[in-house]
Every structure is written in C-alpha cells, then in structure tokens.
Write an enzyme that holds these catalytic residues in place. Structure first.
Site, mmCIF file in Angstrom:
data_model
loop_
_atom_site.group_PDB
_atom_site.id
_atom_site.type_symbol
_atom_site.label_atom_id
_atom_site.label_comp_id
_atom_site.label_asym_id
_atom_site.label_seq_id
_atom_site.Cartn_x
_atom_site.Cartn_y
_atom_site.Cartn_z
ATOM 1 N N TYR A 75 43.003 66.678 36.334
ATOM 2 C CA TYR A 75 42.087 66.244 35.268
ATOM 3 C C TYR A 75 41.594 67.435 34.453
ATOM 4 O O TYR A 75 41.684 67.450 33.221
ATOM 5 C CB TYR A 75 40.911 65.493 35.900
ATOM 6 C CG TYR A 75 39.876 64.992 34.909
ATOM 7 C CD1 TYR A 75 40.186 64.000 33.987
ATOM 8 C CD2 TYR A 75 38.569 65.496 34.921
ATOM 9 C CE1 TYR A 75 39.219 63.523 33.099
ATOM 10 C CE2 TYR A 75 37.610 65.014 34.038
ATOM 11 C CZ TYR A 75 37.942 64.032 33.130
ATOM 12 O OH TYR A 75 36.989 63.564 32.244
HETATM 13 N N1 LIG Z 1 32.797 59.024 33.122
HETATM 14 C C1 LIG Z 1 32.435 60.312 33.153
HETATM 15 O O1 LIG Z 1 31.637 60.757 34.023
HETATM 16 C C2 LIG Z 1 32.981 61.275 32.114
HETATM 17 C C3 LIG Z 1 32.473 62.586 32.104
HETATM 18 C C4 LIG Z 1 32.943 63.481 31.136
HETATM 19 C C5 LIG Z 1 33.900 63.059 30.212
HETATM 20 N N2 LIG Z 1 34.383 61.784 30.265
HETATM 21 C C6 LIG Z 1 35.393 61.399 29.287
HETATM 22 O O2 LIG Z 1 34.904 60.269 28.579
HETATM 23 C C7 LIG Z 1 36.022 59.519 28.089
HETATM 24 C C8 LIG Z 1 35.789 58.045 28.366
HETATM 25 O O3 LIG Z 1 35.755 57.845 29.766
HETATM 26 P P1 LIG Z 1 34.998 56.615 30.458
HETATM 27 O O4 LIG Z 1 34.074 57.197 31.446
HETATM 28 O O5 LIG Z 1 34.499 55.669 29.444
HETATM 29 O O6 LIG Z 1 36.215 55.983 31.288
HETATM 30 P P2 LIG Z 1 36.751 54.495 31.425
HETATM 31 O O7 LIG Z 1 35.633 53.530 31.495
HETATM 32 O O8 LIG Z 1 37.736 54.544 32.527
HETATM 33 O O9 LIG Z 1 37.520 54.250 30.051
HETATM 34 C C9 LIG Z 1 38.698 54.948 29.761
HETATM 35 C C10 LIG Z 1 39.340 54.319 28.533
HETATM 36 O O10 LIG Z 1 40.592 54.998 28.302
HETATM 37 C C11 LIG Z 1 41.604 54.003 28.156
HETATM 38 N N3 LIG Z 1 42.894 54.465 28.643
HETATM 39 C C12 LIG Z 1 43.190 54.958 29.878
HETATM 40 N N4 LIG Z 1 44.514 55.190 29.961
HETATM 41 C C13 LIG Z 1 45.057 54.835 28.764
HETATM 42 C C14 LIG Z 1 46.374 54.833 28.249
HETATM 43 N N5 LIG Z 1 47.436 55.198 28.983
HETATM 44 N N6 LIG Z 1 46.570 54.403 26.978
HETATM 45 C C15 LIG Z 1 45.517 53.988 26.227
HETATM 46 N N7 LIG Z 1 44.240 53.980 26.664
HETATM 47 C C16 LIG Z 1 44.021 54.383 27.918
HETATM 48 C C17 LIG Z 1 41.106 52.827 29.001
HETATM 49 O O11 LIG Z 1 41.636 51.601 28.544
HETATM 50 P P3 LIG Z 1 42.841 50.766 29.206
HETATM 51 O O12 LIG Z 1 42.731 50.912 30.689
HETATM 52 O O13 LIG Z 1 42.589 49.385 28.695
HETATM 53 O O14 LIG Z 1 44.074 51.363 28.647
HETATM 54 C C18 LIG Z 1 39.620 52.849 28.716
HETATM 55 O O15 LIG Z 1 39.305 52.155 27.548
HETATM 56 C C19 LIG Z 1 37.257 60.105 28.760
HETATM 57 O O16 LIG Z 1 37.940 60.948 27.874
HETATM 58 C C20 LIG Z 1 36.696 60.937 29.900
HETATM 59 O O17 LIG Z 1 37.544 62.008 30.243
HETATM 60 C C21 LIG Z 1 33.950 60.875 31.182
#
Ligand SMILES: NC(=O)c1ccc[n+]([C@@H]2O[C@H](COP(=O)([O-])OP(=O)(O)OC[C@H]3O[C@@H](n4cnc5c(N)ncnc54)[C@H](OP(=O)(O)O)[C@@H]3O)[C@@H](O)[C@H]2O)c1
Length: 282
Positions: A183
């Site tokens: 990651y």
């Molecule tokens: N959660 C945390 O603590 C955290 C911390 C720092 C940064 N972030 C960043 O924040 C962003 C959003 O994360 P989140 O926490 O909202 O995670 P999440 O709820 O798992 O959402 C991830 C999104 O990415 C999409 N996705 C995953 N694989 C994909 C693929 N192959 N093609 C197209 N879309 C895809 C998923 O949709 P589908 O499954 O429908 O494709 C979903 O809409 C990410 O970039 C993550 O790295 C998160």
C-alpha cells in the site's frame, strides 16, 4: 499499541476532538463550496463507497455536475440518487480507463475538477504476501489514476484550466511501517507522479492539491483492529477536507504533525527502524 475498547483512553482517542487534532483540517462554508463548484463538472474516482461517496454527495448538494466512477454500478447509482452521472469502470484495467476517459470527454468535455480518490489497501506481512498483492495495489493506486490523468490532461491543457486533487495518505509522509509495503509503495508512487505532473500542469493553468489523509472510518480501515480506537475522521468529515482542497486549491493539505514527522523521518531513520524491528517476526 492497541488501546483497549471501553477504556477512558479509547474513548478519548476515538473522540471527535482527537480526530480533528490528528487529521487534516477541513471545513469551508456551504456558500464558498457552492461558489467553487456550482455548474462545474467534478470527476471522482472511487465514488461508490467511503470518502468518494461522501464527497460525491457533498458536491452534488453544492450544485456540481458530479461524474462518478468505481466498479460497483449498483452502489454508484445509489450514491448518485439520480443527481450524478455514473461510469462503472475498473481502474486496474487500462483499456477500461481509456474508455472511461473517452466517454467523459465526449459527454461532458474536460472536467473542471478531477479527484483521484479510488484506492486499494492491503496490510499484510511479506511472508503472507503474493506478487499479485503488489500488482493490484500498483494497478489501482498508481497505474490506473496515471492513465486516467494522461487521457484527460490534454483536453484540460487545451482549455487552460482545471484542478486536480490526489487523495493520498499520511503513510507517504511518515516512515514505512511493517506490513504496509504494498500500500505505502503504491501510494508513494502516485504521490511522486502527481507532484511532478502538477509542476508541469501549472504552466497550462491547471492547479493541483495533494491531500494527505489520516485515518478515515470506512470499509478500508475497518478490518485493521489496531486502528479501531485510533483518532480519525468520518467519511463526511474527510469529505470536508476535500471541499477545502477544491474550493481553495492549496498545493498541499496534511495534518499539522505529519510535516514534522516527515522532517523527523529524515533525521531519525535508524531509531525508527530499530523501534519497529522489535515486533515478533511472525
Ligand atoms: N480509510 C482510511 O483510513 C484512509 C486513510 C488515508 C487515505 N485513504 C485513501 O482514501 C481513499 C478512499 O478510501 P476509502 O477509505 O473511502 O476506501 P473505500 O471505502 O474502500 O473506498 C474505495 C473506493 O475505491 C474504489 N475502487 C477500489 N478498487 C477499484 C478499482 N479496481 N477500480 C475502480 N474503483 C476502485 C471502490 O469502489 P468499487 O469497490 O466499487 O470499485 C471504492 O469506491 C483511498 O485512496 C485511500 O487510499 C484512506
């Protein structure tokens, strides 16, 4: 260190105040956001769940034309609720990303704002990892969003305006941690690409914001038990951080302490690595 559920320390750590202190700052007024996005097109990747879905709703409320992409068509449609345009696509498939960009350009022209938010997280020891884990994190977190921007930028450049937002993580500012190799490496790759691209895009009137998010309580972080009681933000609070990125267009948004950690990392690599090596090898 895991703070046990139910303890006073856990309650304080999970409090909104602790989350606000440890997370990047958000919050622009409704009118400021409306002024920035009303009537404008905003493309959000990963809009089916979590932060992307919260951001899509917030921007639709503010009057933006929201273009939403992710793999899960039904979830996209539910988030859109008739207000957004859904483009189901798998970011890890270069041909699908090419088609996505072509459809967006044909149907809406170059977006005014592109939010690279979709992400895939894996927390796993090397011993338990397969090469495939590295391929898919690179495909979703690096190569997919690179391809999308490469396809969209020429039209944005020709128009001479636009704003790019990268949803990155404090994980690229702090030193690498055990189990986060796939990651952290993939998020770091896109962070470097994005910052370099931003320098070039500026000459064409395109601005860019790197947002270094702390913990966000979504399905991505939910499986990590050690984060259960860590300070963080809800998806709606984190969407407020993206509102600030979109409305004010700073080059960077990160928690106050992450910059200090980055500075410290430059001079404390050995002590940090010694501190984390104590962990049992299993
Ligand atoms: N959660 C945390 O603590 C955290 C911390 C720092 C940064 N972030 C960043 O924040 C962003 C959003 O994360 P989140 O926490 O909202 O995670 P999440 O709820 O798992 O959402 C991830 C999104 O990415 C999409 N996705 C995953 N694989 C994909 C693929 N192959 N093609 C197209 N879309 C895809 C998923 O949709 P589908 O499954 O429908 O494709 C979903 O809409 C990410 O970039 C993550 O790295 C998160």
């Amino acid at each position: 260190m895991i703070i046990r559920d139910g303890t006073l320390a856990a309650r304080i750590s999970r409090s909104r105040l602790a989350g606000a202190l440890m997370s990047p700052r958000g919050g622009v007024g409704v009118e400021e956001l409306r002024g920035a996005v009303e009537g404008r097109t905003v493309l959000i990747t990963g809009a089916s769940y979590g932060l992307g879905a919260a951001t899509a709703r917030m921007l639709a409320d503010a009057g933006a034309t929201v273009l939403m992409t992710a793999r899960t068509a039904a979830a996209l449609a539910e988030v859109a609720g008739g207000r957004g345009h859904c483009y189901p696509a798998d970011l890890s498939d270069p041909a699908a990303v090419g088609e996505l960009a072509a459809r967006v350009l044909a149907e809406h022209g170059p977006p005014d704002v592109v939010v690279s938010n979709a992400g895939k997280s894996i927390r796993r020891t090397l011993a338990a990892s397969r090469f495939h884990d590295f391929q898919r994190t690179m495909a979703v977190n690096y190569l997919g969003p690179v391809r999308l921007l490469l396809d969209l930028l020429p039209a944005m450049r020709a128009r001479g305006s636009g704003h790019l937002v990268n949803v990155s993580t404090i994980g690229v500012q702090v030193p690498p941690g055990p189990r986060w190799a796939a990651y952290q490496a993939s998020k770091s790759a896109f962070d470097v690409f994005f910052r370099s691209a931003a320098l070039e895009a500026a000459a064409d009137g395109i601005t860019a914001t790197s947002v270094y998010m702390g913990l966000i309580r979504t399905r991505m972080s939910a499986p990590t038990a050690s984060l259960a009681n860590a300070p963080g933000q809800s998806a709606d609070e984190a969407a407020g951080v993206l509102a600030r990125a979109i409305a004010r267009r700073p080059a960077k948004i990160s928690p106050w302490w992450a910059d200090l950690a980055e500075l410290g990392a430059a001079v404390s690599r050995r002590p940090w690595e010694a501190a984390v090596r104590w962990r049992p090898r299993r």
